[in-house]
Design an enzyme around this catalytic site. Structure first.
Site, PDB file in Angstrom:
ATOM      1  N   ASP A  13      31.425 -35.558 147.594  1.00 26.70           N
ATOM      2  CA  ASP A  13      32.686 -35.690 148.337  1.00 26.70           C
ATOM      3  C   ASP A  13      33.786 -36.363 147.526  1.00 26.70           C
ATOM      4  O   ASP A  13      34.669 -37.018 148.084  1.00 26.70           O
ATOM      5  CB  ASP A  13      32.486 -36.475 149.659  1.00 26.70           C
ATOM      6  CG  ASP A  13      31.331 -35.935 150.473  1.00 26.70           C
ATOM      7  OD1 ASP A  13      31.235 -34.703 150.570  1.00 26.70           O
ATOM      8  OD2 ASP A  13      30.543 -36.733 150.998  1.00 26.70           O
ATOM      9  N   LYS A  16      35.928 -32.650 144.320  1.00 26.26           N
ATOM     10  CA  LYS A  16      35.682 -31.672 143.251  1.00 26.26           C
ATOM     11  C   LYS A  16      36.321 -30.322 143.553  1.00 26.26           C
ATOM     12  O   LYS A  16      36.773 -29.635 142.655  1.00 26.26           O
ATOM     13  CB  LYS A  16      34.170 -31.470 143.044  1.00 26.26           C
ATOM     14  CG  LYS A  16      33.458 -32.688 142.520  1.00 26.26           C
ATOM     15  CD  LYS A  16      31.976 -32.452 142.392  1.00 26.26           C
ATOM     16  CE  LYS A  16      31.271 -32.211 143.694  1.00 26.26           C
ATOM     17  NZ  LYS A  16      31.262 -33.337 144.641  1.00 26.26           N
ATOM     18  N   GLY A  40      30.364 -29.283 150.667  1.00 22.49           N
ATOM     19  CA  GLY A  40      31.577 -28.966 151.413  1.00 22.49           C
ATOM     20  C   GLY A  40      32.764 -29.272 150.528  1.00 22.49           C
ATOM     21  O   GLY A  40      32.983 -30.418 150.166  1.00 22.49           O
ATOM     22  N   HIS A  41      33.465 -28.246 150.115  1.00 24.70           N
ATOM     23  CA  HIS A  41      34.623 -28.448 149.245  1.00 24.70           C
ATOM     24  C   HIS A  41      35.891 -28.078 150.002  1.00 24.70           C
ATOM     25  O   HIS A  41      36.044 -26.950 150.456  1.00 24.70           O
ATOM     26  CB  HIS A  41      34.481 -27.624 147.969  1.00 24.70           C
ATOM     27  CG  HIS A  41      33.389 -28.109 147.087  1.00 24.70           C
ATOM     28  ND1 HIS A  41      32.940 -27.457 145.970  1.00 24.70           N
ATOM     29  CD2 HIS A  41      32.641 -29.238 147.156  1.00 24.70           C
ATOM     30  CE1 HIS A  41      31.975 -28.148 145.408  1.00 24.70           C
ATOM     31  NE2 HIS A  41      31.775 -29.233 146.110  1.00 24.70           N
ATOM     32  N   GLN A 223      27.770 -31.777 145.367  1.00 20.90           N
ATOM     33  CA  GLN A 223      27.210 -33.127 145.494  1.00 20.90           C
ATOM     34  C   GLN A 223      27.708 -34.021 144.339  1.00 20.90           C
ATOM     35  O   GLN A 223      28.717 -33.721 143.732  1.00 20.90           O
ATOM     36  CB  GLN A 223      25.675 -33.111 145.554  1.00 20.90           C
ATOM     37  CG  GLN A 223      25.111 -32.494 146.829  1.00 20.90           C
ATOM     38  CD  GLN A 223      24.949 -31.002 146.754  1.00 20.90           C
ATOM     39  OE1 GLN A 223      24.511 -30.462 145.755  1.00 20.90           O
ATOM     40  NE2 GLN A 223      25.298 -30.316 147.807  1.00 20.90           N
TER      41      GLN A 223
HETATM   42  P1  IMP Z   1      20.349 -32.320 151.540  1.00 16.40           P
HETATM   43  O1  IMP Z   1      21.047 -31.933 150.290  1.00 16.40           O
HETATM   44  O2  IMP Z   1      20.882 -31.644 152.766  1.00 16.40           O
HETATM   45  O3  IMP Z   1      18.856 -32.205 151.420  1.00 16.40           O
HETATM   46  O4  IMP Z   1      20.620 -33.885 151.790  1.00 16.40           O
HETATM   47  C1  IMP Z   1      20.132 -34.891 150.896  1.00 16.40           C
HETATM   48  C2  IMP Z   1      21.153 -36.012 150.740  1.00 16.40           C
HETATM   49  O5  IMP Z   1      22.279 -35.529 150.016  1.00 16.40           O
HETATM   50  C3  IMP Z   1      21.708 -36.554 152.067  1.00 16.40           C
HETATM   51  O6  IMP Z   1      21.961 -37.937 151.908  1.00 16.40           O
HETATM   52  C4  IMP Z   1      23.024 -35.814 152.221  1.00 16.40           C
HETATM   53  O7  IMP Z   1      23.945 -36.527 153.013  1.00 16.40           O
HETATM   54  C5  IMP Z   1      23.465 -35.739 150.768  1.00 16.40           C
HETATM   55  N1  IMP Z   1      24.361 -34.611 150.499  1.00 16.40           N
HETATM   56  C6  IMP Z   1      24.016 -33.321 150.335  1.00 16.40           C
HETATM   57  N2  IMP Z   1      25.101 -32.573 150.061  1.00 16.40           N
HETATM   58  C7  IMP Z   1      26.137 -33.403 150.032  1.00 16.40           C
HETATM   59  C8  IMP Z   1      27.532 -33.219 149.764  1.00 16.40           C
HETATM   60  O8  IMP Z   1      28.027 -32.125 149.469  1.00 16.40           O
HETATM   61  N3  IMP Z   1      28.297 -34.344 149.815  1.00 16.40           N
HETATM   62  C9  IMP Z   1      27.778 -35.565 150.084  1.00 16.40           C
HETATM   63  N4  IMP Z   1      26.492 -35.788 150.325  1.00 16.40           N
HETATM   64  C10 IMP Z   1      25.674 -34.713 150.307  1.00 16.40           C
END
Ligand code: IMP
Length: 428
Positions: A13, A16, A40-41, A223
Site C-alpha cells: 500500500d 506503487k 490493490g493499486h 505488496q
Molecule cells: P494474503 O496475501 O492474502 O495471504 O495475506 C497475507 C498478509 O499480506 C496479510 O497480512 C495481508 O493483509 C497482507 N497483504 C496481502 N496483500 C496486500 C497488499 O496488497 N497490501 C497490503 N497488505 C497486503
C-alpha cells in the site's frame, strides 16, 4: 532499453500503482510478476479513481502491453470483472497478455484460506485478504496447481479440477464444510476459460523479444518487501516474494536485464493484517493520518495501522532488492503535524541493531529508536518543484535519503498524476 522494477519497501500500500502508472508513460510493457488479487493499486487520473487488483497499471495506455507473469496466481472471475470495469469506463483499446505458466485461483482456494485462518489461534492468524492466495501457492508447491495453460484447455482443466475437488472435498468433509460440486464449478469456469484464452501467451518469450528490441519494460511489484515470504516478517507475510529478486524467476528473463529498482515508500508507515509493527502508534495524529491519507485497504476496506517512518525497514528493503531510487509518497499527508519521528535503529535487549531479525520472537521485542524533526504547516499539494517545499519538508526528505543512502527519484504530494515531482529519471 531499461528494465525497471517497482517494489514496495514497507508492508504494501505504498502507492506503487501511482508510480507504476506514472513510469508507464515511457514503458512499452508493464508486467505484474507475483501475487494475485490480494493486491490493490489505486490510480487517479482525469478525476477518476481506478482500483486494480490483478491487471498491471499500464492498462490505461493503449500503446502499452500489459503482462500477468508466470509468478502470479490468477482468479479468472476477478480478472474478467476487472476487465469489465475497465471497459465500462470507456477503455476498450487495451493490450493484455496472461502467462500460460501462471496458476489459477479456484473456489476451493478461497474456502481453504478462510478455513486455515479459522483453525489458527487468535494471535496466530495472519489476517489474510481471504482471496485464496496462500492456498493457490501451496497447490503450486505441492504440484497439484492448475496452470493457465491447463485452464485454457478444457479437457485438461476438467480432469485436473476433478482431481482437486475430490481431494479437497475430503478435507471439507473432515471440517464439516459443504462439499463442492465439480459440475457446477466446471460449468461456470468453462465460460471464464473461453474468455481468457485469447490473452494466454508464453509471456517469457514475449518479454525476452521485447528486451532484444530495446523496449522499456516496467515490472510492477505488489505488496511490499516486508511481506516477502523469504525476507519479510515471517509468518506474517504473503505467499510470494515482492522483491526485485523475484522478477527474473517469475517472468522468465535474465537477472542481468534489470537496470534500475525503484523503491516506493510512504512518508510514514502503514500495515494491514497481523504482525508486529515497531513504529506503530494510535493517537490523534494517527487518526489524522488515517483520515487524510485515506488509509483503508483497497482490497478489504480494513483500516490500516499507522506508524512513523522506519528506516531500518527501508535499509532492509534496499539490501534485498538493490534499490537505486526512492519514491516518497503521501508527503502532503504529514502537513500540519508539529513533530515528525523517524526510526533510525532498533533496541533489542542490550543491543542497538540495524536489521530485521529472522525470529519473530526477536522482532516482537525490537523497540524503535527515533530522531525527531520539526513538521510544516503549509499545504504542499500544489507545488511542482522540490525548491517550492517548506524548508522542514525539504529537510525531512533529505534526512530519509541520508539515512537510507538512496537518492530520491520521485516524491508525491497528492493522488493525481500531476502531483508527482521527479528528481531523477530512471530510464536510460
Ligand atoms: P494474503 O496475501 O492474502 O495471504 O495475506 C497475507 C498478509 O499480506 C496479510 O497480512 C495481508 O493483509 C497482507 N497483504 C496481502 N496483500 C496486500 C497488499 O496488497 N497490501 C497490503 N497488505 C497486503
Amino acid at each position: 532499453m531499461s528494465g525497471i522494477v517497482v517494489v514496495g519497501t514497507q508492508w504494501g500500500d505504498e502507492g506503487k500503482g501511482k508510480i507504476t502508472d506514472f513510469l508507464a508513460e515511457k514503458a512499452n510493457v508493464v508486467v505484474r510478476f507475483q501475487g494475485g488479487n490480494n493486491a490493490g493499486h489505486t490510480i487517479m487520473f482525469e478525476g477518476k479513481k481506478f482500483s486494480l487488483h490483478l491487471i498491471p497499471s499500464g492498462i490505461f495506455r493503449k500503446e502499452t502491453l500489459n503482462i500477468l507473469g508466470n509468478g502470479m496466481v490468477i482468479n479468472p472471475k476477478a480478472l474478467l470483472e476487472e476487465l469489465e470495469m475497465i471497459e465500462k469506463s470507456g477503455i476498450i483499446d487495451y493490450n493484455l497478455a496472461v502467462s500460460d505458466r501462471a496458476h489459477v485461483v479456484l473456489p476451493y482456494h478461497l474456502i481453504l484460506d478462510e478455513l486455515f485462518e479459522d483453525l489458527k489461534e487468535n494471535d496466530k492468524k495472519v489476517g489474510t485478504t481471504k482471496k485464496g492466495i496462500g492456498p493457490a501457492y501451496t497447490d503450486k508447491s505441492a504440484r497439484i496447481g492448475i496452470r493457465i495453460c491447463d485452464f485454457a484447455d478444457l479437457e485438461v482443466f476438467y480432469e485436473k479440477l476433478k482431481g482437486n475437488i475430490n481431494y479437497y472435498n475430503k478435507i471439507f468433509k473432515i471440517f464439516n464444510r459443504p462439499e463442492l460440486s465439480l459440475e457446477e464449478i466446471y460449468e461456470e469456469y468453462k465460460l471464464y476459460s473461453i474468455k481468457i484464452k485469447p490473452f494466454v501467451k508464453d509471456t517469457g518469450i514475449i518479454l525476452n523479444n521485447k528486451f532484444e528490441e530495446n523496449h522499456n519494460i516496467l515490472f510492477e511489484g505488489a505488496q511490499g518487501s516486508l511481506l516477502c515470504l523469504d525476507h519479510g516478517t515471517y509468518p506474517y507475510v504473503t505467499s510470494s516474494s515482492p522483491t526485485a529478486a523475484s522478477v527474473p524467476l517469475n517472468t522468465g528473463i535474465s537477472p542481468m536485464l534489470i537496470s534500475e529498482v525503484m523503491g516506493v515508500t510512504k512518508a510514514y508507515s502503514t500495515r494491514v493484517g497481523s504482525g508486529y509493527f515497531a513504529t506503530e502508534f494510535e493517537d490523534e495524529t494517527a487518526k489524522k493520518i488515517r483520515n487524510i491519507g485515506n488509509e483503508y485497504g483497497t482490497t478489504t476496506g480494513r483500516p490500516r495501522r499507522i506508524g512513523w517512518l522506519d528506516t531500518v525497514a527501508l535499509r532492509h528493503s534496499k539490501r534485498i532488492s538493490g534499490i537505486t531510487g526512492l519514491s516518497i509518497m503521501l508527503l502532503d499527508v504529514l502537513s500540519g503535524i508539529e513533530t515528525l519521528k523517524i526510526c533510525v535503529a532498533y533496541r533489542l535487549h542490550e543491543d542497538i541493531i540495524d536489521y530485521i531479525p529472522a525470529s519473530i520472537k526477536d522482532v516482537e521485542q525490537c523497540e524503535p529508536i527515533y530522531i525527531e524533526l520539526p513538521g510544516w504547516d503549509e499545504d504542499i499539494t500544489k507545488i511542482s518543484n522540490f525548491s517550492d517545499l517548506p524548508d522542514n519538508a525539504k529537510d525531512y526528505l533529505n534526512k530519509i535519503s541520508e539515512l537510507t543512502g538512496i537518492e530520491i527519484a520521485i516524491f508525491s504530494v497528492g493522488p493525481d498524476r500531476t502531483q508527482t515531482i521527479v528528481l531523477k529519471d530512471l530510464y536510460k
